[in-house]
Every structure is written in structure tokens, then in C-alpha cells.
Design an enzyme around this catalytic site. Sequence first.
Site, PDB file in Angstrom:
ATOM      1  N   ASP A   1      -7.635   5.732  -3.116  1.00 37.62           N
ATOM      2  CA  ASP A   1      -7.818   5.049  -4.397  1.00 37.62           C
ATOM      3  C   ASP A   1      -9.237   5.278  -4.912  1.00 37.62           C
ATOM      4  O   ASP A   1     -10.146   5.573  -4.135  1.00 37.62           O
ATOM      5  CB  ASP A   1      -7.603   3.536  -4.230  1.00 37.62           C
ATOM      6  CG  ASP A   1      -6.175   3.187  -3.839  1.00 37.62           C
ATOM      7  OD1 ASP A   1      -5.279   4.019  -4.073  1.00 37.62           O
ATOM      8  OD2 ASP A   1      -5.985   2.086  -3.297  1.00 37.62           O
TER       9      ASP A   1
HETATM   10  N1  URA Z   1      -4.244   2.287   1.138  1.00 40.09           N
HETATM   11  C1  URA Z   1      -4.760   1.787   0.005  1.00 40.09           C
HETATM   12  O1  URA Z   1      -4.402   0.700  -0.414  1.00 40.09           O
HETATM   13  N2  URA Z   1      -5.661   2.524  -0.659  1.00 40.09           N
HETATM   14  C2  URA Z   1      -6.095   3.731  -0.235  1.00 40.09           C
HETATM   15  O2  URA Z   1      -6.936   4.355  -0.882  1.00 40.09           O
HETATM   16  C3  URA Z   1      -5.547   4.231   0.960  1.00 40.09           C
HETATM   17  C4  URA Z   1      -4.622   3.489   1.617  1.00 40.09           C
END
Ligand code: URA
Length: 248
Positions: free
Chosen positions: A105
Site C-alpha cells: 500500500d
Molecule cells: N497488507 C496490507 O494491508 N497492506 C500492505 O501493503 C500489505 C499487506
Amino acid sequence: MELRIDKLLAHMGYGTRKEVKKLLKSGAVKVDGAAVHDAKTKVRPNEQAVTVWGEPVAYRPFIYLMMNKPPGVISATEDAMEETVVDLLEEEDRLFAPFPVGRLDKDTEGLLLLTNDGQLAHQLLSPKKHVPKTYFAVIDGEVTEADAASFRRGVMLDDGYETKPAELVILKSGPRSDVELTITEGKFHQVKRMFQAVGKRVVYLKRVKMGPLALDPDLAVGEYRELTDEEVEKLKQYRAGEDEKKGT
Ligand code: URA
């Protein structure tokens, strides 16, 4: 675009930079027919003919980079609005057209592999491979062994999806808890949604491991480096090992 001849040859498997330097000294390397001795010589591999002992150097080496992804950039190759992880690369590395293997993310930090080896990327991302990914997370709320038990069994995400067993290690429990969570899948926002499923909120998330690769503690946030030969080998062997296990 231009890059240093020693880097090009090292990428192409002609040895370490030191070995490539010797090769250059020996006069084995020619660019457009003229011997090149200086490792710093810049070449345009798309336009110039590079040969070693008279053999053309096919251009399109694989590149494998480990980044400690900073928050605020997206895991994509290009975007009209947002800065991407590929924007953070030096031009010399971008020349090889690497792309991120999977997504973190925008606000997530940590281990991100970038490569132009599509086959390897595909294998690492295949849901069938169950590649374990470990995250360090700070949670707003007290994480308990009951949460660990829930994650071991699997929890239901907001869209009704039941997660596969995941391993939760509580490093520090309190109003703010530190944990390490290992999952073998990669659903959208999975870690955040798993904590949401047990009524808690992720306030900081960092990936620290992916398959056999661990984030180099010497990489500052936003920094990256090439994988070592051993790391590339481990990734490839890991993939082969996984294939054997599944009998594919
Ligand atoms: N899980 C999440 O919620 N975000 C990420 O970036 C990776 C795994």
C-alpha cells in the site's frame, strides 16, 4: 540512455565488477569494434554493438533490486499523479525496465522486490505458491493470544473472504501493540483487513520478509540495492523447491 560498461557486463553474467574490470583490461571488450579498457566508459546498449571475445552481448539482462519502500509512493511503474517506486530508481537501473513484484500500500514500508524477470515474478506472486510474507505492524489496541488463535484458524474479511492460516507473533502487547504477522496470500489490504476483522487498527506496517528474502537492515527507508548473487540464487532455488513440493 547510457550506462557504464562494467555494470552492463556484470548484469550480463560476465562476472563481478572486479572480474569485469580484468576482462576490460585484457582487451576482450569492444564497443562498435573498438577495444574499451575503462570500466567507467558509458555505452548505449540499445544502439551500440558490444562484444566480448568477438561474441555479441545480447542486451536485456535481468535485474533484481531490493527496496526498502518509503511511505507515500505507490507500487507501480508509472502513474500520472503519484510518485512510484520506479521513479525512485536511478536512470541506470530504470533502463532495465524493472517492475515491483506485488504491491505494498502507499503508506506501507519495507521489503519490495523489483525485477524485469517476469517468470520469477509470476511464480512468486502465484496464489498456488503460498509464498510467506512477514510484516511488522504497530496496532492501535491490545493484541492478544485470542487474536493469534483467530488468525491461525482464519478470519472473515469485510467481503466475506476467509483467510488462510496466518502466524501472529506478539512482540509487545499494550494499548499499542507491536506484532509480526506472516501470511501466505496477498489479498488487497490483507493485513489491515485482518486486524479490522478482530476489531483493531493497523497504524504502521512494514514488510520484513518475502519467501527466502529478508529486508536488509542496512537499507534506510527509500534506499535500494541489487540483490546479491546468493539472494538471487536463493530465490530461484526456493522457486524450484516449491515446484518440486507441488509436483509441478
Ligand atoms: N497488507 C496490507 O494491508 N497492506 C500492505 O501493503 C500489505 C499487506
